[in-house]
Design a protein around this motif. Structure first.
Motif, PDB file in Angstrom:
ATOM      1  N   GLY A  77      14.295 148.440 -14.661  1.00 37.25           N
ATOM      2  CA  GLY A  77      14.208 147.084 -14.140  1.00 37.25           C
ATOM      3  C   GLY A  77      15.037 146.794 -12.909  1.00 37.25           C
ATOM      4  N   ALA A  78      15.682 147.791 -12.326  1.00 40.80           N
ATOM      5  CA  ALA A  78      16.399 147.540 -11.064  1.00 40.80           C
ATOM      6  C   ALA A  78      15.374 147.118 -10.011  1.00 40.80           C
ATOM      7  CB  ALA A  78      17.150 148.782 -10.619  1.00 40.80           C
ATOM      8  N   LEU A  79      15.773 146.196  -9.155  1.00 40.19           N
ATOM      9  CA  LEU A  79      14.851 145.657  -8.150  1.00 40.19           C
ATOM     10  C   LEU A  79      14.683 146.540  -6.927  1.00 40.19           C
ATOM     11  CD1 LEU A  79      15.877 141.899  -8.004  1.00 40.19           C
ATOM     12  CD2 LEU A  79      13.914 142.926  -9.159  1.00 40.19           C
ATOM     13  N   ALA A  80      15.788 147.145  -6.499  1.00 39.80           N
ATOM     14  CA  ALA A  80      15.743 147.857  -5.221  1.00 39.80           C
ATOM     15  C   ALA A  80      16.859 148.875  -5.149  1.00 39.80           C
ATOM     16  CB  ALA A  80      15.866 146.863  -4.071  1.00 39.80           C
ATOM     17  N   PHE A  81      16.731 149.758  -4.166  1.00 36.63           N
ATOM     18  CA  PHE A  81      17.741 150.759  -3.853  1.00 36.63           C
ATOM     19  C   PHE A  81      18.136 150.570  -2.397  1.00 36.63           C
ATOM     20  CE2 PHE A  81      18.713 154.850  -1.872  1.00 36.63           C
ATOM     21  CZ  PHE A  81      19.785 155.253  -2.643  1.00 36.63           C
ATOM     22  N   VAL A  82      19.448 150.513  -2.127  1.00 38.53           N
ATOM     23  CA  VAL A  82      19.963 150.375  -0.771  1.00 38.53           C
ATOM     24  C   VAL A  82      20.806 151.604  -0.458  1.00 38.53           C
ATOM     25  CG1 VAL A  82      21.329 148.950   0.797  1.00 38.53           C
ATOM     26  CG2 VAL A  82      20.017 147.862  -1.024  1.00 38.53           C
ATOM     27  N   GLN A  83      20.453 152.282   0.628  1.00 39.11           N
ATOM     28  CA  GLN A  83      21.171 153.484   1.062  1.00 39.11           C
ATOM     29  C   GLN A  83      22.440 153.080   1.815  1.00 39.11           C
ATOM     30  OE1 GLN A  83      19.882 156.897   0.895  1.00 39.11           O
ATOM     31  NE2 GLN A  83      21.931 157.458   1.553  1.00 39.11           N
ATOM     32  N   LYS A  84      23.596 153.642   1.411  1.00 38.61           N
ATOM     33  CA  LYS A  84      24.850 153.396   2.133  1.00 38.61           C
ATOM     34  C   LYS A  84      24.953 154.367   3.294  1.00 38.61           C
ATOM     35  CE  LYS A  84      27.701 153.715  -1.503  1.00 38.61           C
ATOM     36  NZ  LYS A  84      28.942 153.668  -2.276  1.00 38.61           N
ATOM     37  N   PRO A  85      25.576 154.004   4.363  1.00 39.78           N
ATOM     38  CA  PRO A  85      26.117 152.670   4.632  1.00 39.78           C
ATOM     39  C   PRO A  85      24.993 151.704   4.994  1.00 39.78           C
ATOM     40  CG  PRO A  85      26.437 154.049   6.551  1.00 39.78           C
ATOM     41  CD  PRO A  85      25.799 154.919   5.485  1.00 39.78           C
ATOM     42  N   PHE A  86      25.231 150.415   4.741  1.00 41.30           N
ATOM     43  CA  PHE A  86      24.250 149.400   5.085  1.00 41.30           C
ATOM     44  C   PHE A  86      24.966 148.187   5.652  1.00 41.30           C
ATOM     45  CE2 PHE A  86      25.165 149.163   0.525  1.00 41.30           C
ATOM     46  CZ  PHE A  86      25.646 147.872   0.406  1.00 41.30           C
ATOM     47  N   GLU A  87      24.230 147.389   6.377  1.00 45.60           N
ATOM     48  CA  GLU A  87      24.769 146.154   6.935  1.00 45.60           C
ATOM     49  C   GLU A  87      24.661 145.041   5.892  1.00 45.60           C
ATOM     50  OE1 GLU A  87      26.103 145.806  10.037  1.00 45.60           O
ATOM     51  OE2 GLU A  87      25.807 147.952  10.349  1.00 45.60           O
ATOM     52  N   LEU A  88      25.535 144.069   5.954  1.00 47.37           N
ATOM     53  CA  LEU A  88      25.509 142.940   5.025  1.00 47.37           C
ATOM     54  C   LEU A  88      24.151 142.246   5.074  1.00 47.37           C
ATOM     55  CD1 LEU A  88      26.854 141.073   2.997  1.00 47.37           C
ATOM     56  CD2 LEU A  88      27.786 139.783   4.922  1.00 47.37           C
ATOM     57  N   ASP A  89      23.578 142.104   6.260  1.00 45.38           N
ATOM     58  CA  ASP A  89      22.275 141.445   6.366  1.00 45.38           C
ATOM     59  C   ASP A  89      21.208 142.178   5.553  1.00 45.38           C
ATOM     60  OD1 ASP A  89      23.284 139.504   8.017  1.00 45.38           O
ATOM     61  OD2 ASP A  89      22.617 140.444   9.869  1.00 45.38           O
ATOM     62  N   THR A  90      21.286 143.502   5.501  1.00 46.41           N
ATOM     63  CA  THR A  90      20.338 144.285   4.711  1.00 46.41           C
ATOM     64  C   THR A  90      20.476 143.939   3.233  1.00 46.41           C
ATOM     65  OG1 THR A  90      20.415 146.089   6.301  1.00 46.41           O
ATOM     66  CG2 THR A  90      19.620 146.632   4.083  1.00 46.41           C
ATOM     67  N   LEU A  91      21.698 143.852   2.770  1.00 44.40           N
ATOM     68  CA  LEU A  91      21.942 143.529   1.375  1.00 44.40           C
ATOM     69  C   LEU A  91      21.496 142.105   1.062  1.00 44.40           C
ATOM     70  CD1 LEU A  91      23.066 144.395  -1.352  1.00 44.40           C
ATOM     71  CD2 LEU A  91      25.306 143.626  -0.584  1.00 44.40           C
ATOM     72  N   LEU A  92      21.799 141.178   1.939  1.00 45.67           N
ATOM     73  CA  LEU A  92      21.423 139.787   1.695  1.00 45.67           C
ATOM     74  C   LEU A  92      19.908 139.603   1.701  1.00 45.67           C
ATOM     75  CD1 LEU A  92      24.127 137.970   3.816  1.00 45.67           C
ATOM     76  CD2 LEU A  92      24.010 138.149   1.324  1.00 45.67           C
ATOM     77  N   HIS A  93      19.217 140.411   2.487  1.00 40.90           N
ATOM     78  CA  HIS A  93      17.762 140.323   2.542  1.00 40.90           C
ATOM     79  C   HIS A  93      17.171 140.777   1.216  1.00 40.90           C
ATOM     80  CE1 HIS A  93      13.708 140.376   4.051  1.00 40.90           C
ATOM     81  NE2 HIS A  93      13.591 141.618   3.696  1.00 40.90           N
TER      82      HIS A  93
END
Length: 93
Positions: A77-93
């Motif tokens: 049930g996880a919604l998404a995967f974000v690859q580090k490093p990432f920008e704050l805007d990417t996470l907020l989106h």
């Protein structure tokens, strides 16, 4: 995240994250989990959170590429995967 007006609860490892979710579960809108954490992995932490009834949205993050663990977390049930490093805007989106 705090500077964006969000309330943040921090856990140093998966065991602490589970305890925080048990205590504050109804208030949590989103959980950020790193796949590689001290003690329990992000995958095992998510599995235990789901077993205890936590229904909050979950976003995974890692410095490593998506892998089998990521896919299993998405199945939990996880919604998404974000690859580090990432920008704050990417996470907020």
């Amino acid at each position: 995240l705090r500077q964006c007006g969000l309330e943040v609860l921090e856990a140093v490892n998966g065991t602490e994250a589970i305890a925080i979710c048990r205590e504050h579960g109804a208030r949590l809108g989103l959980i950020l989990l790193d796949l590689t954490m001290p003690g329990l992995s992000g995958e095992e932490t998510l599995r235990r959170l789901r077993m205890q009834g936590t229904t909050a949205k979950v976003i995974l993050m890692s410095g490593y590429s998506e892998n089998d663990s990521t896919r299993r977390c998405l199945e939990l049930g996880a919604l998404a995967f974000v690859q580090k490093p990432f920008e704050l805007d990417t996470l907020l989106h």
